[in-house]
Design a protein around this motif. Structure first.
Motif, mmCIF file in Angstrom:
data_model
loop_
_atom_site.group_PDB
_atom_site.id
_atom_site.type_symbol
_atom_site.label_atom_id
_atom_site.label_comp_id
_atom_site.label_asym_id
_atom_site.label_seq_id
_atom_site.Cartn_x
_atom_site.Cartn_y
_atom_site.Cartn_z
ATOM 1 N N SER A 1 -28.690 -24.496 -36.067
ATOM 2 C CA SER A 1 -27.240 -24.650 -35.950
ATOM 3 C C SER A 1 -26.646 -24.982 -37.312
ATOM 4 N N VAL A 2 -25.600 -24.276 -37.686
ATOM 5 C CA VAL A 2 -24.966 -24.459 -38.994
ATOM 6 C C VAL A 2 -23.461 -24.442 -38.819
ATOM 7 N N ASP A 3 -22.776 -24.916 -39.859
ATOM 8 C CA ASP A 3 -21.320 -24.853 -39.960
ATOM 9 C C ASP A 3 -20.973 -23.931 -41.121
ATOM 10 N N LEU A 4 -20.399 -22.782 -40.788
ATOM 11 C CA LEU A 4 -20.122 -21.794 -41.823
ATOM 12 C C LEU A 4 -19.108 -22.300 -42.836
ATOM 13 N N LEU A 5 -18.117 -23.042 -42.393
ATOM 14 C CA LEU A 5 -17.110 -23.539 -43.331
ATOM 15 C C LEU A 5 -17.717 -24.552 -44.294
ATOM 16 N N LYS A 6 -18.664 -25.346 -43.834
ATOM 17 C CA LYS A 6 -19.335 -26.295 -44.719
ATOM 18 C C LYS A 6 -20.198 -25.568 -45.739
ATOM 19 N N ILE A 7 -20.858 -24.516 -45.292
ATOM 20 C CA ILE A 7 -21.655 -23.723 -46.235
ATOM 21 C C ILE A 7 -20.756 -23.057 -47.266
ATOM 22 N N ALA A 8 -19.594 -22.558 -46.840
ATOM 23 C CA ALA A 8 -18.688 -21.873 -47.766
ATOM 24 C C ALA A 8 -18.122 -22.829 -48.794
ATOM 25 N N ARG A 9 -17.845 -24.080 -48.390
ATOM 26 C CA ARG A 9 -17.295 -25.043 -49.365
ATOM 27 C C ARG A 9 -18.291 -25.366 -50.457
ATOM 28 N N GLY A 10 -19.571 -25.358 -50.144
ATOM 29 C CA GLY A 10 -20.593 -25.660 -51.146
ATOM 30 C C GLY A 10 -21.195 -24.443 -51.814
ATOM 31 N N PHE A 11 -20.611 -23.276 -51.572
ATOM 32 C CA PHE A 11 -21.167 -22.049 -52.138
ATOM 33 C C PHE A 11 -20.807 -21.933 -53.605
ATOM 34 N N VAL A 12 -21.792 -21.573 -54.417
ATOM 35 C CA VAL A 12 -21.606 -21.323 -55.851
ATOM 36 C C VAL A 12 -22.216 -19.960 -56.150
ATOM 37 N N PRO A 13 -21.432 -18.999 -56.654
ATOM 38 C CA PRO A 13 -22.006 -17.666 -56.938
ATOM 39 C C PRO A 13 -23.059 -17.757 -58.025
ATOM 40 N N LYS A 14 -24.139 -16.990 -57.821
ATOM 41 C CA LYS A 14 -25.250 -17.042 -58.767
ATOM 42 C C LYS A 14 -24.927 -16.319 -60.052
#
Length: 992
Positions: free
Chosen positions: A20-33
């Motif tokens: 189970s994940v939260d997509l919005l939480k993942i998106a807030r911490g996303f950093v493009p490589k």
């Protein structure tokens, strides 16, 4: 297909791989490589397979989907979803399925048969309970995909549409644009191994501001299966798909090791694979010595097959190649890197994740723009697949394919469907799978194919257009309609004349005829020539158990319509008028008032054209149903999402649900017609939430069926009534309208009554509800003493004198009314006034056997007195005696009767009338059974002598009284004096 069952296996047996994940939480911490070429690609971007999550995009399994679709509520949900994603640095690309996928027709048929079973269950549930069906029977409303495209386009979300193979193009789009993952619910994506794979069934936008779902971890899946990821493609091919079916693998599964519990032959021949069979297949693939040579693997798999073994091995290799094309290794190895001049991206023409909505055009001026011409989109020829030429010739050596097998392996990414052609050359006149058709499709210019493919890929055009231009085929899915009911026609047959006319416009039949006539005049040749264009329409009829198509012939219009090139690419001012006229001609709505915005606003033109066509077709709509559609379109509640969400419908009718589905199918056909004619109506005026809401339509329809005046249906707003009247006038202009009449109730509906169905008087036929009122000797009154009401009209609530269909059947022999086991009323024969010979002389008229003799009448107060032989109920002081009614839960209610005062006032007691004539009494005495209040009984027909009775004549009235009657009269008068009311009927006989 067995591959579809693998998804359930993962969720039930590989729980560690589902997190189970939260997509919005993942998106807030996303950093493009790393930096990529697309602007704004620093966001966390996912591609959504729309076919897997139509219910999620619609807003969930809320129960009002059966009403036809709540489009304003859907747009409100999408607005909240997109706004939450934007605030969390997240972006979505919605990918719709626009492919015909003729190679998957058996799977499509199985899906439609399952859908038809759901429709039967839904209609049966509504008919029995009148409530929305449970969510397990959820099916998407008609035109949901088209409404989603419009709503997402309005919100600025990137939309794409597949052209050849949906799954291959989704994974190819994700890899080509370097997106971060896929949201879907198809097990085929687990074999393709996307960057990240999220579940669409568990996608939920919560009130706390999170977008929750489950993520499938590919490494955990490999550990759970204990299988090398390099062998996933072989494992998936042995599960079965559209290339290698379950029937082809039946012998292979029968040779697998025995199941630990249960009969292997019984379980492995079921339509759905169980967990044991999937585990046995995994063990077989794990124990293979080598997988480099697919021919040797095929020999092991089909070692017991004797007949078509080489063909099965070939299909096995094609199936493995299908999954290899979707993997990262296959994409990098076989994907060419070509730069097309004038195109901002790779071949295929799909919109980028950010600028997908930037290339929109003004539909009022066609699809051409001379200032900013559309980029030249190269469509893959038949030897190319959906995401580009994978150079399969280089992979033949590794796969050890024979040269004779190259053509089938390189035909498409799916390995079976060459369905895309290059616009650099004229479109062929026919395809190999249309050999059984007499006529073939005419040539299509490359410019038309370029525009059609571009707009199709961006989701700006109905998918039927590209499918017709490429294959001359379309698929018509199952909708919410009862195929056993002949009251409403099927949408396939209802709107087929429109589609036939649109086919002629799309394929330029008028232009071809004109060119042929001009050439004949120059040559002096008058030889006739056939210009018929045959189109395959794949449908699912009643009793269908295999894919069937119906050949439809295009029918040209009467006037010389412009060519498709001029309608799509013309820039002259007169071209707009020609487009609009062509659209109205196809919809059979070319009348002056349809173009008058004072009568029909522009955003209601689609709705009015559909309603006008339905009225022209025949007896489909009833008058009140037309008013319900129009009153709904002008109601301000249409755009009040919160009010419509809180609105609770008292009941749902099966006819209303089918009418809503039929209307939305007409809207889909009208928008398809608009796209073919060059979009004379802007797409912003075609959005269904501007004129339709299923829940509001049912609310208005319930009012209309209850004989509610139009002013009340419009909530007392005179301006709404005027708008409805003007639209109705424009819709019914210059056409002969014949409204539908409901079917009559059958005798089985009245099987619980003691004397069978309601008898029809001789010479008088029934009038269906909603038709004009006709003369009937027995008036039906709306309640006690109310005005006459037409049969079948009035409120449908159960009550005295009303049944399940408006009027309760009353037998001529009489009966009695019981409430909670207590007899509260009875009645006898009820002849009409003409049969009783009212006003005539004795012996004239009356029922058979009637000789004009005086008849025994019941006593009591007029309209609510007790039956003969019963004492009146003693009422409370200051109140009337209770009047029993079926309304209000079958409880005695105290009401104010017609002409009755509830206030006790001193009233002088009326003296009893003296008898003026007395007949001698016989020596014996016989009791006559009471027949109830207000009922005429033929005493002469019974054959009993008049005994112990008096014949009294008072003020011109004749009555027959017995000793028991005198005692009853005295008791009634005493009871009425105590309750403050003295009736007339207690002391005098009823007139004969």
């Amino acid at each position: 297909m067995g591959i579809t069952d693998f998804q359930d296996f993962l969720e039930n047996n590989c729980s560690s791989a589902c997190v189970s994940v939260d997509l919005l939480k993942i998106a807030r911490g996303f950093v493009p490589k790393r930096r990529v070429r697309y602007s704004g690609s620093g966001r966390f971007c996912l591609v959504v397979d729309a076919e897997s999550c139509l219910d999620r995009l619609y807003g969930g399994f809320f129960s009002d989907w059966v009403c036809g679709g709540q489009w304003n509520r859907m747009t409100a949900f999408l607005t909240s979803l997109i706004q939450a994603c934007h605030n969390a640095n997240m972006e979505l690309v919605i990918f719709f399925n626009g492919c015909l996928e003729s190679q998957k027709l058996p799977d499509w048929l199985a899906e439609q048969m399952n859908q038809k079973e759901k429709v039967r269950s839904v209609l049966r549930h509504i008919s029995n309970k009148g409530t929305p069906p449970p969510k397990v029977w959820w099916s998407h409303p008609v035109f949901l995909t088209g409404a989603l495209k419009m709503a997402l386009r309005h919100l600025g979300v990137s939309v794409a549409c597949s052209m050849d193979d949906h799954h291959q193009e989704v994974i190819g789009f994700c890899r080509e644009h370097n997106l971060q993952g896929i949201i879907a619910q198809e097990s085929v994506y687990t074999i393709f191994d996307p960057p990240r794979y999220f579940s669409s069934n568990n996608l939920k936008l919560t009130y706390k501001g999170s977008l929750e779902t489950k993520e499938y971890i590919m490494d955990e899946i490999a550990k759970c299966l204990n299988l090398n990821p390099n062998r996933f493609c072989i494992f998936a091919a042995l599960l079965g798909n559209h290339i290698l079916s379950d029937d082809d693998l039946r012998d292979f599964r029968s040779n697998l090791p025995p199941l630990p519990n249960g009969n292997q032959h019984t379980k492995r021949r079921d339509a759905k694979l169980d967990a044991a069979t999937i585990k046995a297949t995994v063990d077989f693939v794990r124990n293979l010595p080598a997988t480099d040579n697919l021919d040797s693997v095929g020999e092991i798999v089909f070692k017991t097959v004797r007949n078509n073994k080489p063909e099965l091995i070939q299909r096995f290799k094609q199936s493995v190649q299908y999954y290899l094309n979707g993997t990262q290794e296959g994409f990098l190895k076989y994907r060419p890197r070509l730069n097309i001049p004038g195109s901002p991206r790779q071949p295929g023409g799909y919109p980028g994740p950010i600028n997908g909505h930037a290339g929109q055009m003004q539909e009022t001026s066609g699809y051409g723009d001379p200032l900013n011409p559309a980029p030249h989109i190269v469509i893959d020829p038949p030897h190319r697949n959906a995401v580009g030429t994978y150079g399969l010739e280089s992979s033949m050596q590794n796969l050890h394919l024979d040269p004779a097998d190259k053509r089938s392996a390189t035909s498409s990414s799916s390995g079976s469907s060459p369905s895309r052609h290059s616009p650099d050359q004229s479109w062929p006149k026919g395809s190999s799978d249309q050999k059984n058709l007499d006529a073939k499709a005419p040539s299509i210019s490359p410019e038309i194919m370029r525009v059609a493919s571009e707009r199709h890929q961006k989701g700006l055009m109905a998918p039927w257009v590209y499918q017709l231009l490429s294959l001359c085929e379309i698929k018509l899915p199952v909708i919410l309609e009862d195929d056993t009911n002949r009251e409403l026609p099927s949408y396939i047959d209802l709107f087929r004349p429109i589609r036939q006319t649109v086919y002629s416009v799309l394929f330029n039949l008028n232009k071809l005829k004109i060119m042929h006539d001009n050439q004949n005049k120059e040559r002096g040749d008058n030889a006739p020539r056939s210009f018929d264009v045959l189109v395959k329409e794949w449908v699912v009829r009643r009793g269908t158990n295999k894919p069937v198509f119906e050949v439809v012939i295009a029918k040209p219009v009467d006037w010389k319509t412009p060519s498709i090139e001029r309608m799509w690419l013309g820039q002259q001012p007169d071209d707009k008028n020609r487009r609009l006229r062509a659209f109205l001609t196809c919809m059979q709505s070319d009348s002056p008032l349809m173009l008058n915005t004072q009568y029909i606003p522009q955003h209601l033109l689609i709705m009015c054209c559909v309603l006008r066509y339905i009225l022209r077709f025949g007896r489909v709509l009833q008058r009140q149903e037309l008013d319900a559609f129009l009153a709904m379109s002008v109601s301000p509640l249409l755009h009040d999402v919160q009010t419509m969400q809180d609105l609770k419908l008292p009941t749902i009718q099966t006819r209303g649900a089918q009418l809503a589905a039929l209307f939305m199918a007409g809207v889909e056909t009208a928008i398809f017609t608009n796209d073919v004619c060059g979009a004379p109506i802007p797409w912003t005026m075609c959005c269904p939430w501007l004129f339709f809401d299923g829940k509001l339509f049912h609310f208005k329809l319930l009012k209309a069926n209850n004989n509610t005046p139009l002013i009340d249906m419009c909530d007392g707003q005179v301006d709404q009534v005027m708008r409805v009247e003007r639209m109705r006038q424009a819709i019914m202009e210059n056409i002969s309208v014949e409204f539908a009449k409901p079917l009559l109730p059958t005798a089985s509906l009245y099987s619980n009554y003691p004397y069978g169905p309601y008898p029809v008087p001789p010479g008088v036929s029934y009038r269906p509800a909603g038709a004009a009122r006709m003369a009937y000797p027995i008036p039906v009154r709306g309640g006690r003493g109310g005005p006459p009401v037409p049969v079948g009209m009035g409120p449908k609530t159960p009550g005295r004198g009303r049944g399940i269909l408006g009027r309760s059947p009353v037998d001529q022999r009489g009966g009695q009314l019981e409430v909670a086991g207590v007899v509260v009323g009875s009645w006898g024969p009820n002849y009409s006034a003409a049969e009783r010979g009212r006003g005539g002389h004795p012996g004239q008229g009356g029922p058979p056997g009637h000789n004009g003799m005086p008849q025994v009448m019941s006593m009591g107060r007029r309209g609510m007195g007790p039956s003969r032989g019963f004492l009146a109920s003693r009422g409370m002081r200051g109140r009337l005696p209770p009047m029993y009614s079926l309304r209000g839960g079958m409880r005695p209610t105290y009401t104010r009767g017609r002409g009755i005062r509830a206030i006790r006032r001193p009233t002088p007691m009326r003296p009893r009338q003296k008898m003026t004539t007395t007949r001698s009494r016989p020596t014996f005495k016989t009791t006559i059974t009471s027949k109830g209040r207000g009922v005429t009984v033929d005493a002469s027909a019974s054959g009993l002598p008049f005994v112990s009775q008096d014949v009294r004549v008072t003020e011109g009235k004749v009555g027959i009284f017995s000793d028991a009657d005198e005692a009853a009269v005295g008791a009634i008068n005493h009871a009425e004096q105590d309750s403050g009311f003295i009736g007339d009927g207690a002391s005098s006989a009823l007139s004969v």
